[in-house]
Design a protein around this motif. Structure first.
Motif, PDB file in Angstrom:
ATOM      1  N   THR A 252       2.714   0.523 -10.840  1.00  0.00           N
ATOM      2  CA  THR A 252       3.899   0.751 -10.004  1.00  0.00           C
ATOM      3  C   THR A 252       4.215   2.239  -9.922  1.00  0.00           C
ATOM      4  O   THR A 252       4.544   2.766  -8.846  1.00  0.00           O
ATOM      5  CB  THR A 252       5.094  -0.017 -10.582  1.00  0.00           C
ATOM      6  OG1 THR A 252       4.777  -1.413 -10.651  1.00  0.00           O
ATOM      7  CG2 THR A 252       6.327   0.171  -9.714  1.00  0.00           C
ATOM      8  N   MET A 253       4.110   2.916 -11.061  1.00  0.00           N
ATOM      9  CA  MET A 253       4.339   4.361 -11.075  1.00  0.00           C
ATOM     10  C   MET A 253       3.298   5.082 -10.214  1.00  0.00           C
ATOM     11  O   MET A 253       3.625   6.017  -9.466  1.00  0.00           O
ATOM     12  CB  MET A 253       4.283   4.870 -12.510  1.00  0.00           C
ATOM     13  CG  MET A 253       4.486   6.377 -12.652  1.00  0.00           C
ATOM     14  SD  MET A 253       4.291   6.932 -14.362  1.00  0.00           S
ATOM     15  CE  MET A 253       2.537   6.635 -14.594  1.00  0.00           C
ATOM     16  N   LEU A 254       2.034   4.640 -10.296  1.00  0.00           N
ATOM     17  CA  LEU A 254       0.980   5.268  -9.495  1.00  0.00           C
ATOM     18  C   LEU A 254       1.209   5.037  -8.001  1.00  0.00           C
ATOM     19  O   LEU A 254       0.914   5.919  -7.184  1.00  0.00           O
ATOM     20  CB  LEU A 254      -0.386   4.721  -9.916  1.00  0.00           C
ATOM     21  CG  LEU A 254      -0.871   5.147 -11.307  1.00  0.00           C
ATOM     22  CD1 LEU A 254      -2.148   4.405 -11.671  1.00  0.00           C
ATOM     23  CD2 LEU A 254      -1.109   6.648 -11.358  1.00  0.00           C
ATOM     24  N   ASP A 255       1.719   3.848  -7.650  1.00  0.00           N
ATOM     25  CA  ASP A 255       2.045   3.599  -6.239  1.00  0.00           C
ATOM     26  C   ASP A 255       3.072   4.609  -5.743  1.00  0.00           C
ATOM     27  O   ASP A 255       2.943   5.164  -4.638  1.00  0.00           O
ATOM     28  CB  ASP A 255       2.591   2.175  -6.067  1.00  0.00           C
ATOM     29  CG  ASP A 255       1.518   1.115  -6.286  1.00  0.00           C
ATOM     30  OD1 ASP A 255       0.324   1.452  -6.166  1.00  0.00           O
ATOM     31  OD2 ASP A 255       1.880  -0.042  -6.584  1.00  0.00           O
ATOM     32  N   GLU A 256       4.099   4.853  -6.575  1.00  0.00           N
ATOM     33  CA  GLU A 256       5.128   5.808  -6.183  1.00  0.00           C
ATOM     34  C   GLU A 256       4.568   7.228  -6.124  1.00  0.00           C
ATOM     35  O   GLU A 256       4.887   8.004  -5.215  1.00  0.00           O
ATOM     36  CB  GLU A 256       6.295   5.731  -7.170  1.00  0.00           C
ATOM     37  CG  GLU A 256       7.463   6.649  -6.850  1.00  0.00           C
ATOM     38  CD  GLU A 256       8.170   6.285  -5.551  1.00  0.00           C
ATOM     39  OE1 GLU A 256       8.956   7.119  -5.059  1.00  0.00           O
ATOM     40  OE2 GLU A 256       7.922   5.174  -5.029  1.00  0.00           O
ATOM     41  N   GLU A 258       1.455   8.058  -5.512  1.00  0.00           N
ATOM     42  CA  GLU A 258       0.610   8.161  -4.318  1.00  0.00           C
ATOM     43  C   GLU A 258       1.461   8.319  -3.064  1.00  0.00           C
ATOM     44  O   GLU A 258       1.135   9.111  -2.165  1.00  0.00           O
ATOM     45  CB  GLU A 258      -0.273   6.918  -4.209  1.00  0.00           C
ATOM     46  CG  GLU A 258      -1.289   7.009  -3.069  1.00  0.00           C
ATOM     47  CD  GLU A 258      -2.193   5.796  -3.004  1.00  0.00           C
ATOM     48  OE1 GLU A 258      -3.259   5.891  -2.377  1.00  0.00           O
ATOM     49  OE2 GLU A 258      -1.829   4.755  -3.580  1.00  0.00           O
ATOM     50  N   ARG A 259       2.581   7.566  -3.021  1.00  0.00           N
ATOM     51  CA  ARG A 259       3.464   7.690  -1.861  1.00  0.00           C
ATOM     52  C   ARG A 259       4.063   9.094  -1.785  1.00  0.00           C
ATOM     53  O   ARG A 259       4.109   9.711  -0.708  1.00  0.00           O
ATOM     54  CB  ARG A 259       4.583   6.649  -1.950  1.00  0.00           C
ATOM     55  CG  ARG A 259       5.480   6.595  -0.718  1.00  0.00           C
ATOM     56  CD  ARG A 259       6.675   5.702  -0.956  1.00  0.00           C
ATOM     57  NE  ARG A 259       7.585   6.276  -1.927  1.00  0.00           N
ATOM     58  CZ  ARG A 259       8.470   7.228  -1.647  1.00  0.00           C
ATOM     59  NH1 ARG A 259       8.551   7.732  -0.419  1.00  0.00           N
ATOM     60  NH2 ARG A 259       9.265   7.697  -2.586  1.00  0.00           N
ATOM     61  N   LEU A 260       4.512   9.611  -2.942  1.00  0.00           N
ATOM     62  CA  LEU A 260       5.084  10.954  -2.954  1.00  0.00           C
ATOM     63  C   LEU A 260       4.039  12.007  -2.612  1.00  0.00           C
ATOM     64  O   LEU A 260       4.337  12.998  -1.927  1.00  0.00           O
ATOM     65  CB  LEU A 260       5.694  11.243  -4.329  1.00  0.00           C
ATOM     66  CG  LEU A 260       6.924  10.414  -4.710  1.00  0.00           C
ATOM     67  CD1 LEU A 260       7.339  10.709  -6.138  1.00  0.00           C
ATOM     68  CD2 LEU A 260       8.079  10.689  -3.753  1.00  0.00           C
ATOM     69  N   HIS A 261       2.810  11.792  -3.086  1.00  0.00           N
ATOM     70  CA  HIS A 261       1.745  12.752  -2.785  1.00  0.00           C
ATOM     71  C   HIS A 261       1.449  12.769  -1.291  1.00  0.00           C
ATOM     72  O   HIS A 261       1.270  13.843  -0.686  1.00  0.00           O
ATOM     73  CB  HIS A 261       0.490  12.384  -3.579  1.00  0.00           C
ATOM     74  CG  HIS A 261      -0.635  13.359  -3.413  1.00  0.00           C
ATOM     75  ND1 HIS A 261      -1.658  13.172  -2.512  1.00  0.00           N
ATOM     76  CD2 HIS A 261      -0.890  14.547  -4.026  1.00  0.00           C
ATOM     77  CE1 HIS A 261      -2.495  14.186  -2.578  1.00  0.00           C
ATOM     78  NE2 HIS A 261      -2.054  15.034  -3.489  1.00  0.00           N
ATOM     79  N   ALA A 262       1.395  11.565  -0.699  1.00  0.00           N
ATOM     80  CA  ALA A 262       1.172  11.505   0.747  1.00  0.00           C
ATOM     81  C   ALA A 262       2.328  12.160   1.495  1.00  0.00           C
ATOM     82  O   ALA A 262       2.126  12.889   2.484  1.00  0.00           O
ATOM     83  CB  ALA A 262       1.003  10.051   1.187  1.00  0.00           C
ATOM     84  N   GLY A 263       3.568  11.910   1.008  1.00  0.00           N
ATOM     85  CA  GLY A 263       4.718  12.552   1.641  1.00  0.00           C
ATOM     86  C   GLY A 263       4.679  14.057   1.496  1.00  0.00           C
ATOM     87  O   GLY A 263       5.044  14.798   2.422  1.00  0.00           O
ATOM     88  N   LEU A 264       4.224  14.531   0.318  1.00  0.00           N
ATOM     89  CA  LEU A 264       4.121  15.974   0.100  1.00  0.00           C
ATOM     90  C   LEU A 264       3.109  16.601   1.050  1.00  0.00           C
ATOM     91  O   LEU A 264       3.343  17.685   1.609  1.00  0.00           O
ATOM     92  CB  LEU A 264       3.736  16.246  -1.355  1.00  0.00           C
ATOM     93  CG  LEU A 264       3.567  17.717  -1.751  1.00  0.00           C
ATOM     94  CD1 LEU A 264       4.878  18.467  -1.557  1.00  0.00           C
ATOM     95  CD2 LEU A 264       3.088  17.833  -3.190  1.00  0.00           C
ATOM     96  N   GLN A 265       1.980  15.908   1.239  1.00  0.00           N
ATOM     97  CA  GLN A 265       0.988  16.429   2.178  1.00  0.00           C
ATOM     98  C   GLN A 265       1.556  16.491   3.594  1.00  0.00           C
ATOM     99  O   GLN A 265       1.358  17.476   4.322  1.00  0.00           O
ATOM    100  CB  GLN A 265      -0.261  15.548   2.148  1.00  0.00           C
ATOM    101  CG  GLN A 265      -1.087  15.694   0.873  1.00  0.00           C
ATOM    102  CD  GLN A 265      -2.318  14.820   0.901  1.00  0.00           C
ATOM    103  OE1 GLN A 265      -2.296  13.708   1.421  1.00  0.00           O
ATOM    104  NE2 GLN A 265      -3.408  15.324   0.344  1.00  0.00           N
ATOM    105  N   GLU A 266       2.285  15.424   3.970  1.00  0.00           N
ATOM    106  CA  GLU A 266       2.865  15.409   5.315  1.00  0.00           C
ATOM    107  C   GLU A 266       3.914  16.503   5.460  1.00  0.00           C
ATOM    108  O   GLU A 266       3.974  17.198   6.487  1.00  0.00           O
ATOM    109  CB  GLU A 266       3.482  14.037   5.589  1.00  0.00           C
ATOM    110  CG  GLU A 266       4.052  13.910   6.995  1.00  0.00           C
ATOM    111  CD  GLU A 266       4.620  12.528   7.258  1.00  0.00           C
ATOM    112  OE1 GLU A 266       5.132  12.303   8.365  1.00  0.00           O
ATOM    113  OE2 GLU A 266       4.564  11.681   6.347  1.00  0.00           O
ATOM    114  N   VAL A 267       4.754  16.666   4.405  1.00  0.00           N
ATOM    115  CA  VAL A 267       5.772  17.717   4.456  1.00  0.00           C
ATOM    116  C   VAL A 267       5.129  19.090   4.544  1.00  0.00           C
ATOM    117  O   VAL A 267       5.579  19.964   5.302  1.00  0.00           O
ATOM    118  CB  VAL A 267       6.685  17.619   3.212  1.00  0.00           C
ATOM    119  CG1 VAL A 267       7.539  18.871   3.070  1.00  0.00           C
ATOM    120  CG2 VAL A 267       7.579  16.395   3.316  1.00  0.00           C
TER     121      VAL A 267
END
Length: 484
Positions: A252-256, A258-267
């Protein structure tokens, strides 16, 4: 030469296998399961040993007391018989009892210590143990062995009584059965301890191997994650044990992450895109001024536009810093009891002239007296962003923007609604992401951080944010808990 090479080649894998086995054994010994097994073995073994020893000693004490009571009772009976009937009758009774197969020990001696009746051929004892009227240990040889028994020395408990005329009476009972019983218990204890130790070691080996397999699987997955594969997850088997629950939590932590990492890349991509345009404009204007030596009103207009672009960049970075501080809960001012109704009314009055200048009507409807735990400056920033967006993107024939505050249960619900074209349902969830701007908003000034800041401020106040279809337009609804 070929045979020697082949032999070395065959020997090398065996050596490697031996080293691998040694490494596995060393790992097993270092496991927590091994340490716990040793602790459990020591604790359980100690408790079991103590319990068995207690039962054994208690049983022996009970048997000894029963023997002593029986010896004392029979001694008293024979002494009374001596007093009633005399020595010869007592001797007859003892001779008769001595002939029984399971006869006790009987011995009558005269004043010189010579035996005159009984079934004891030889008696060995420590004079220091002899206490008249109490049982003491002796070794003896029967005068007439029991049928089928060899003549041998046995151990017994005996009691010495003084008769009249300096005669003495010794009555005893054999304790070889009791001693054999104690030996059986001792052997049973040793055997039980060996069995417990073997079972504990087998359990340790099994548990350690199972645990190590799971740990190795988790270790392999974590190494791949550290190497950069954020899509990798820890293995689960659905057993619901500690490792399974740990793996589910980590996944669950890794899912979050990964989501934050993808958001960081998009940002990062959005920052690069949205900052590049104003910086390019600033650079081009300054370059043109340098090349053409622009003077007069044209120079002032160019400088004003350049300053506006720089101000926009500063506002963008200020917004990013505000969002970061709010999301990390490091704002300087703590939440305090705030009259939210007064804050909303003040912001409505402040934005009425701006709405009129934009040709729009601002409708304000506030329920008075609603207080919340809040930070007034952040709340004003939140409302300002909502009203700016509503007036910027909510143009329509009606040109109405609504600002309402109502009480719903234990929450103060703030609603900002426009009557514009609205936002498609599939795009609403993305509106609160940083630097996200819909195609229709690309032509208008802004960095796409307004609703991101609103979301951060709402989260900082423990509230809920929802974006709903107002049909027509978009309604942003915020629920904040009322102060107690």
């Amino acid at each position: 030469m070929t045979d020697m090479t082949a032999e070395r080649a065959a020997r090398k894998p065996r050596g490697e296998r031996t080293r691998a086995r040694r490494i596995r054994r060393a790992r097993l010994v270092r496991t927590t399961a091994f340490k716990l097994t040793i602790v459990y073995l020591a604790v359980f073994g100690g408790l079991a040993l103590g319990l068995i020893a207690y039962i054994s000693n208690t049983t022996k004490d009970i048997i000894d007391r029963q023997l002593e009571a029986a010896i004392e009772g029979e001694s008293a009976e024979l002494v009374n018989e001596f007093r009633r009937t005399g020595l010869f009758k007592l001797m007859s009774t003892i001779e008769r009892r001595s002939m029984r197969p399971d006869a006790n020990l009987y011995l009558i001696t005269d004043f010189s210590g010579n035996p005159i009746a009984g079934n004891v051929a030889e008696l060995i004892y420590d004079p220091a143990d002899v206490v008249t009227g109490a049982a003491f240990p002796v070794r003896y040889t029967r005068l007439v062995p029991a049928e089928g028994a060899e003549r041998a020395t046995h151990r017994a408990l005996a009691r010495l009584s003084v008769l009249g005329g300096h005669y003495r009476l010794l009555v005893g009972r054999d304790v070889e059965d009791r001693i054999e019983f104690s030996a059986i218990i001792s052997r049973s204890i040793r055997g039980a301890m060996v069995v417990v130790a073997v079972l504990a070691l087998l359990s340790w080996a099994f548990i350690s191997r199972v645990v190590l397999r799971k740990v190795d699987a988790i270790g392999g997955s974590t190494r791949q994650i550290v190497a950069g594969d954020l899509s990798r997850r820890l293995p689960t088997d659905g057993s619901g044990d500690e490792f399974d629950r740990l793996a589910v939590g980590v996944n669950t932590m890794l899912d979050e992450i990964e989501r934050l990492h993808a958001g960081l890349q998009e940002v990062s991509q959005n920052i690069a895109h949205d900052l590049k345009t104003p910086l390019t404009r600033v650079r081009n204007r300054l370059d043109e001024m340098l090349r053409t030596h622009t003077e007069g009103p044209e120079r002032e207009a160019t400088l004003a536009a350049t300053i506006e672009d720089c101000d926009q960049l500063i506002r963008t970075f200020d917004a990013l810093l505000t969002i970061a501080r709010v999301e990390s809960h490091t704002t300087a001012v703590a939440l305090e009891r705030t009259d939210f109704s007064a804050v909303v009314e003040d912001m409505g009055e402040f934005y009425e002239p701006a709405a009129e200048d934009a040709g729009m009507q601002l409708v304000v409807d506030v329920t008075p007296g609603l207080a919340i735990p809040g930070e007034p400056t952040l709340l004003r920033t939140m409302i300002a962003n909502l009203l700016d967006n509503a007036m910027k993107y909510g143009a329509s024939e009606a040109n109405i923007v609504e600002l309402r505050l109502q009480r719903v249960g234990d929450d103060a619900v703030l609603t900002v609604r426009d009557h514009g074209a609205g936002v498609a349902e599939g795009d609403r969830a993305r509106l609160t992401d940083r630097f996200v701007r819909m195609d229709a908003a690309r032509s208008k000034p802004g960095a796409g951080l307004g609703l991101s800041m609103v979301k951060a401020i709402v989260g900082h106040h423990g509230g809920q944010l929802s974006l709903e279809d107002a049909n027509p337009g978009l309604a942003v609804r915020i629920s904040l808990p009322l102060a107690s």
